[in-house]
Write a protein that holds these residues in place. Sequence first.
Motif, PDB file in Angstrom:
ATOM      1  N   ASN A  20       0.856  -1.183   0.000  1.00  0.00           N
ATOM      2  CA  ASN A  20       0.000   0.000   0.000  1.00  0.00           C
ATOM      3  C   ASN A  20       0.889   1.228   0.000  1.00  0.00           C
ATOM      4  OD1 ASN A  20      -2.661  -0.575  -0.263  1.00  0.00           O
ATOM      5  ND2 ASN A  20      -3.131  -0.575   1.902  1.00  0.00           N
ATOM      6  N   PRO A  21       0.411   2.355  -0.463  1.00  0.00           N
ATOM      7  CA  PRO A  21      -0.965   2.673  -0.823  1.00  0.00           C
ATOM      8  C   PRO A  21      -1.337   2.276  -2.258  1.00  0.00           C
ATOM      9  CG  PRO A  21       0.340   4.651  -0.987  1.00  0.00           C
ATOM     10  CD  PRO A  21       1.264   3.570  -0.467  1.00  0.00           C
ATOM     11  N   GLY A  22      -0.360   1.789  -3.021  1.00  0.00           N
ATOM     12  CA  GLY A  22      -0.600   1.470  -4.425  1.00  0.00           C
ATOM     13  C   GLY A  22      -1.706   0.466  -4.667  1.00  0.00           C
ATOM     14  N   ILE A  23      -1.803  -0.548  -3.817  1.00  0.00           N
ATOM     15  CA  ILE A  23      -2.816  -1.581  -4.019  1.00  0.00           C
ATOM     16  C   ILE A  23      -4.220  -1.024  -3.803  1.00  0.00           C
ATOM     17  CG2 ILE A  23      -3.725  -3.755  -3.112  1.00  0.00           C
ATOM     18  CD1 ILE A  23      -0.808  -4.649  -2.733  1.00  0.00           C
ATOM     19  N   THR A  24      -4.403  -0.267  -2.739  1.00  0.00           N
ATOM     20  CA  THR A  24      -5.719   0.331  -2.491  1.00  0.00           C
ATOM     21  C   THR A  24      -6.067   1.308  -3.602  1.00  0.00           C
ATOM     22  OG1 THR A  24      -5.516   0.054  -0.097  1.00  0.00           O
ATOM     23  CG2 THR A  24      -7.085   1.705  -0.863  1.00  0.00           C
ATOM     24  N   TYR A  25      -5.104   2.078  -4.031  1.00  0.00           N
ATOM     25  CA  TYR A  25      -5.315   3.040  -5.122  1.00  0.00           C
ATOM     26  C   TYR A  25      -5.718   2.303  -6.399  1.00  0.00           C
ATOM     27  CZ  TYR A  25      -4.367   7.008  -8.215  1.00  0.00           C
ATOM     28  OH  TYR A  25      -4.468   8.016  -9.137  1.00  0.00           O
ATOM     29  N   PHE A  26      -5.038   1.210  -6.715  1.00  0.00           N
ATOM     30  CA  PHE A  26      -5.356   0.404  -7.894  1.00  0.00           C
ATOM     31  C   PHE A  26      -6.804  -0.073  -7.830  1.00  0.00           C
ATOM     32  CE2 PHE A  26      -5.620  -3.312 -10.544  1.00  0.00           C
ATOM     33  CZ  PHE A  26      -4.753  -3.079 -11.592  1.00  0.00           C
TER      34      PHE A  26
ATOM     35  N   GLU B 131     -11.603   1.548   1.660  1.00  0.00           N
ATOM     36  CA  GLU B 131     -10.848   2.555   2.405  1.00  0.00           C
ATOM     37  C   GLU B 131      -9.377   2.176   2.494  1.00  0.00           C
ATOM     38  OE1 GLU B 131     -10.705   4.376   6.880  1.00  0.00           O
ATOM     39  OE2 GLU B 131     -12.662   3.826   6.070  1.00  0.00           O
ATOM     40  N   ASN B 132      -9.110   0.887   2.732  1.00  0.00           N
ATOM     41  CA  ASN B 132      -7.741   0.420   2.891  1.00  0.00           C
ATOM     42  C   ASN B 132      -7.709  -1.092   2.692  1.00  0.00           C
ATOM     43  OD1 ASN B 132      -4.926   0.528   3.783  1.00  0.00           O
ATOM     44  ND2 ASN B 132      -5.661  -0.480   5.631  1.00  0.00           N
ATOM     45  N   VAL B 133      -6.843  -1.556   1.814  1.00  0.00           N
ATOM     46  CA  VAL B 133      -6.632  -3.001   1.687  1.00  0.00           C
ATOM     47  C   VAL B 133      -5.704  -3.375   2.842  1.00  0.00           C
ATOM     48  CG1 VAL B 133      -5.658  -4.865   0.300  1.00  0.00           C
ATOM     49  CG2 VAL B 133      -6.938  -3.030  -0.817  1.00  0.00           C
ATOM     50  N   PRO B 134      -6.195  -4.174   3.791  1.00  0.00           N
ATOM     51  CA  PRO B 134      -5.365  -4.508   4.952  1.00  0.00           C
ATOM     52  C   PRO B 134      -4.242  -5.472   4.596  1.00  0.00           C
ATOM     53  CG  PRO B 134      -7.474  -5.623   5.084  1.00  0.00           C
ATOM     54  CD  PRO B 134      -7.523  -4.763   3.866  1.00  0.00           C
ATOM     55  N   THR B 135      -3.313  -5.637   5.530  1.00  0.00           N
ATOM     56  CA  THR B 135      -2.221  -6.579   5.288  1.00  0.00           C
ATOM     57  C   THR B 135      -2.791  -7.961   4.989  1.00  0.00           C
ATOM     58  OG1 THR B 135      -2.004  -6.904   7.674  1.00  0.00           O
ATOM     59  CG2 THR B 135      -0.470  -5.364   6.637  1.00  0.00           C
ATOM     60  N   CYS B 136      -2.206  -8.584   4.006  1.00  0.00           N
ATOM     61  CA  CYS B 136      -2.593  -9.895   3.483  1.00  0.00           C
ATOM     62  C   CYS B 136      -3.974  -9.861   2.816  1.00  0.00           C
ATOM     63  CB  CYS B 136      -2.507 -10.987   4.545  1.00  0.00           C
ATOM     64  SG  CYS B 136      -1.868 -12.535   3.859  1.00  0.00           S
TER      65      CYS B 136
ATOM     66  N   ASN C 187      -9.356   1.095  -6.153  1.00  0.00           N
ATOM     67  CA  ASN C 187     -10.347   2.167  -6.202  1.00  0.00           C
ATOM     68  C   ASN C 187     -10.405   2.885  -7.544  1.00  0.00           C
ATOM     69  OD1 ASN C 187     -11.333   1.736  -3.602  1.00  0.00           O
ATOM     70  ND2 ASN C 187      -9.737   2.987  -2.697  1.00  0.00           N
ATOM     71  N   VAL C 188      -9.265   3.090  -8.164  1.00  0.00           N
ATOM     72  CA  VAL C 188      -9.248   3.825  -9.432  1.00  0.00           C
ATOM     73  C   VAL C 188      -9.548   2.911 -10.614  1.00  0.00           C
ATOM     74  CG1 VAL C 188      -7.803   5.179 -11.006  1.00  0.00           C
ATOM     75  CG2 VAL C 188      -7.710   5.614  -8.547  1.00  0.00           C
ATOM     76  N   VAL C 189      -8.827   1.817 -10.715  1.00  0.00           N
ATOM     77  CA  VAL C 189      -8.974   0.940 -11.871  1.00  0.00           C
ATOM     78  C   VAL C 189     -10.249   0.104 -11.794  1.00  0.00           C
ATOM     79  CG1 VAL C 189      -7.935  -0.981 -13.147  1.00  0.00           C
ATOM     80  CG2 VAL C 189      -6.497   0.877 -12.286  1.00  0.00           C
ATOM     81  N   CYS C 190     -10.511  -0.454 -10.625  1.00  0.00           N
ATOM     82  CA  CYS C 190     -11.652  -1.361 -10.477  1.00  0.00           C
ATOM     83  C   CYS C 190     -12.903  -0.664  -9.938  1.00  0.00           C
ATOM     84  CB  CYS C 190     -11.271  -2.523  -9.569  1.00  0.00           C
ATOM     85  SG  CYS C 190      -9.876  -3.473 -10.178  1.00  0.00           S
TER      86      CYS C 190
ATOM     87  N   ASP D 257     -10.961  -2.731 -18.841  1.00  0.00           N
ATOM     88  CA  ASP D 257     -11.847  -3.903 -18.755  1.00  0.00           C
ATOM     89  C   ASP D 257     -11.580  -4.765 -17.515  1.00  0.00           C
ATOM     90  OD1 ASP D 257      -9.627  -5.480 -19.258  1.00  0.00           O
ATOM     91  OD2 ASP D 257     -10.405  -6.415 -21.050  1.00  0.00           O
ATOM     92  N   LEU D 258     -10.870  -4.223 -16.542  1.00  0.00           N
ATOM     93  CA  LEU D 258     -10.598  -4.983 -15.324  1.00  0.00           C
ATOM     94  C   LEU D 258     -11.749  -4.830 -14.337  1.00  0.00           C
ATOM     95  CD1 LEU D 258      -6.817  -4.181 -14.737  1.00  0.00           C
ATOM     96  CD2 LEU D 258      -7.824  -6.160 -15.889  1.00  0.00           C
ATOM     97  N   LYS D 259     -12.172  -5.951 -13.775  1.00  0.00           N
ATOM     98  CA  LYS D 259     -13.309  -5.938 -12.852  1.00  0.00           C
ATOM     99  C   LYS D 259     -12.945  -6.679 -11.578  1.00  0.00           C
ATOM    100  CE  LYS D 259     -18.092  -7.269 -12.329  1.00  0.00           C
ATOM    101  NZ  LYS D 259     -19.187  -8.073 -12.790  1.00  0.00           N
ATOM    102  N   LEU D 260     -13.128  -6.019 -10.439  1.00  0.00           N
ATOM    103  CA  LEU D 260     -12.900  -6.649  -9.147  1.00  0.00           C
ATOM    104  C   LEU D 260     -14.038  -7.629  -8.880  1.00  0.00           C
ATOM    105  CD1 LEU D 260     -11.203  -6.705  -6.489  1.00  0.00           C
ATOM    106  CD2 LEU D 260     -12.776  -4.954  -5.626  1.00  0.00           C
TER     107      LEU D 260
END
Length: 162
Positions: free
Chosen positions: A111-117, A127-132, A119-122, A151-154
């Motif tokens: 983080n913060p890149g994973i949470t940003y990815f 609020e926050n992707v927790p550890t693990c 929220n923005v891309v998907c 075309d990426l979908k969570l």
Amino acid sequence: MKTIVIVRHAKSSWDNPSLKDVNRKLSKRGISDAPIMAAQLIKSGIKPDVLISSHAVRALKTAELFAETLSIDKETIIIEKQLYHGDIEEFINATMLIPESASTAVMFGHNPGITYFANVVCEANIENVPTCGVLVIQSKADTWMDTDISDLKLTNFFYPKK
């Protein structure tokens, strides 16, 4: 269709504050959480073909623990330095490292890149992707080279305390 799984490294240890950030190890909780989350992937019907990790000790150890649970040879983990505090572009660029024969790849980062990815891309509202924490993302692309962020979908999001 391709599947990208993005995992935030497991809980790290702060026992030695003099260590450089990149050298921090996993805490006891991190060591126990990683296999549980890898098992959750299996329960979800996801069988990764390739693992790609940041070079940071805590991310790489998380990847190794996942590999062990998933019966993947730890020696095949691809180490990609750009995933250390990587942003959207670095995660997308890392897909270019995935062999076309693979349909599912797991990337281990921070983080913060994973949470940003997410929220923005998907277009998630996390609020926050927790550890693990684990994000499962589907792509309509037939090849990794054709992967497009539009075309990426969570499709799934889980973490140790969930």
